[in-house]
Design an enzyme around this catalytic site. Sequence first.
Site, PDB file in Angstrom:
ATOM      1  N   TYR A  15      -8.823  -4.689  -6.366  1.00  0.00           N
ATOM      2  CA  TYR A  15      -9.034  -3.248  -6.560  1.00  0.00           C
ATOM      3  C   TYR A  15     -10.531  -2.931  -6.513  1.00  0.00           C
ATOM      4  O   TYR A  15     -10.951  -1.982  -5.838  1.00  0.00           O
ATOM      5  CB  TYR A  15      -8.427  -2.833  -7.904  1.00  0.00           C
ATOM      6  CG  TYR A  15      -8.423  -1.343  -8.164  1.00  0.00           C
ATOM      7  CD1 TYR A  15      -7.543  -0.495  -7.502  1.00  0.00           C
ATOM      8  CD2 TYR A  15      -9.299  -0.775  -9.085  1.00  0.00           C
ATOM      9  CE1 TYR A  15      -7.533   0.876  -7.752  1.00  0.00           C
ATOM     10  CE2 TYR A  15      -9.297   0.589  -9.342  1.00  0.00           C
ATOM     11  CZ  TYR A  15      -8.407   1.415  -8.678  1.00  0.00           C
ATOM     12  OH  TYR A  15      -8.399   2.763  -8.921  1.00  0.00           O
ATOM     13  N   ASP A  33       2.161  11.956   1.112  1.00  0.00           N
ATOM     14  CA  ASP A  33       2.408  10.904   0.121  1.00  0.00           C
ATOM     15  C   ASP A  33       3.466   9.950   0.676  1.00  0.00           C
ATOM     16  O   ASP A  33       4.268  10.321   1.530  1.00  0.00           O
ATOM     17  CB  ASP A  33       2.904  11.492  -1.216  1.00  0.00           C
ATOM     18  CG  ASP A  33       2.621  10.573  -2.411  1.00  0.00           C
ATOM     19  OD1 ASP A  33       1.742  10.919  -3.227  1.00  0.00           O
ATOM     20  OD2 ASP A  33       3.254   9.504  -2.507  1.00  0.00           O
ATOM     21  N   ASN A  90      -7.389  10.774  -1.287  1.00  0.00           N
ATOM     22  CA  ASN A  90      -7.177  10.455  -2.696  1.00  0.00           C
ATOM     23  C   ASN A  90      -6.136   9.367  -2.944  1.00  0.00           C
ATOM     24  O   ASN A  90      -6.193   8.680  -3.961  1.00  0.00           O
ATOM     25  CB  ASN A  90      -6.774  11.761  -3.408  1.00  0.00           C
ATOM     26  CG  ASN A  90      -6.177  11.523  -4.766  1.00  0.00           C
ATOM     27  OD1 ASN A  90      -6.893  11.245  -5.724  1.00  0.00           O
ATOM     28  ND2 ASN A  90      -4.852  11.612  -4.849  1.00  0.00           N
ATOM     29  N   LYS A 122     -12.521  -0.338  -3.927  1.00  0.00           N
ATOM     30  CA  LYS A 122     -13.211   0.862  -4.406  1.00  0.00           C
ATOM     31  C   LYS A 122     -14.715   0.802  -4.136  1.00  0.00           C
ATOM     32  O   LYS A 122     -15.342   1.831  -3.883  1.00  0.00           O
ATOM     33  CB  LYS A 122     -12.908   1.079  -5.892  1.00  0.00           C
ATOM     34  CG  LYS A 122     -11.428   1.409  -6.147  1.00  0.00           C
ATOM     35  CD  LYS A 122     -10.993   2.684  -5.404  1.00  0.00           C
ATOM     36  CE  LYS A 122      -9.602   3.147  -5.746  1.00  0.00           C
ATOM     37  NZ  LYS A 122      -9.205   4.385  -5.057  1.00  0.00           N
TER      38      LYS A 122
END
Length: 299
Positions: free
Chosen positions: A162, A38, A91, A166
């Site tokens: 965005y 992260d 993710n 995606k």
Amino acid sequence: MLTDFAGKTAVITGAGSGFGLELARVAARRGMRLVLADVQDEALQACASEQRQAGAEAMVFHLSVSDSAAMQAMALAVQQQWGAPHLVFNNAGVGTSGLVWEQSLQGWNWVLGVNLMGVVHGVHLFTPMMLEAARRDPSWCGHIVNTASMAGLVNPPNMGVYNVSKHAVVSLTESLHHDLGLVTDQIGVSLLCPYFVPTGIARSERLRPDPASAPTASQKLGQAMMDKAVQSGKVTAAQVAGRTFEAVERGEFYIFSHPQALGSVRLRMDDILAGRTPTDPLADRPQVRDMLKAQLRGG
Ligand SMILES: NC(=O)c1ccc[n+]([C@@H]2O[C@H](COP(=O)([O-])OP(=O)(O)OC[C@H]3O[C@@H](n4cnc5c(N)ncnc54)[C@H](O)[C@@H]3O)[C@@H](O)[C@H]2O)c1
């Protein structure tokens, strides 16, 4: 098909919060060894110590998934320590909103760097390792889960950057599934497409590497709408993580947090097949559409 997780290795990017944190919790409960990455160090360390207390071994990488060298160093370290990972969750992601032409080019690079290139790096680095493990051992099984979004299947207005990131993840993941099918039956692929779920996603702007310029009217409106939509989501990140593991076990490709929201995908496909101009995705929420139009046209 990967059905037995105990003693196997899971890589999870974006492990400090939201879906990544919940996936780490499920993986630890299932007896997996964890590779946690992260960009937020404190949240990452908190996740790692929680999973270690629960009995899991964890390697921890404070990095940006958009950084190819850092991702490569992580992949090498994992390979040396534990060999090819069995389960990879690409993710990590960031949310952003506003009219598509108003995003700065640094903003485009940031969002595509994390949401798309982060997944590209995971696929590029871990798939060959997994294929090699599968070639050496015919009983070896692995699985890759990429997180896209419902915004990868439809194009809601005022969040185009965005959406672009995606849609690219959807394409990459379907392509990966088809390509892997040509060469092996030992590695599965799934595509996680959540709708609005309460996580930290609406607070992504603070993670921008470059100082963002003052938000435009559309960006402020988009941020407020995203805050509200995410916070009012009824399905939890823990439920989505549990559902994701279930899908891996069953070898299911598409994973939806809100299957009831798929009508908008059907409508988009029907428009394409009928050669119709895209239906307004806000047609069923006229107050929202009218409010956006009024605000953005200065009315
Ligand atoms: N929550 C939703 O409503 C929703 C809906 C659709 C898709 N998603 C997707 O789910 C994924 C996970 O997001 P979430 O909802 O759990 O949000 P979140 O903000 O709670 O978690 C995302 C994590 O990714 C990390 N991250 C951000 N940039 C990074 C980078 N450059 N490198 C490494 N890590 C980075 C963040 O620090 C955070 O810990 C994202 O890909 C997001 O786009 C979320």
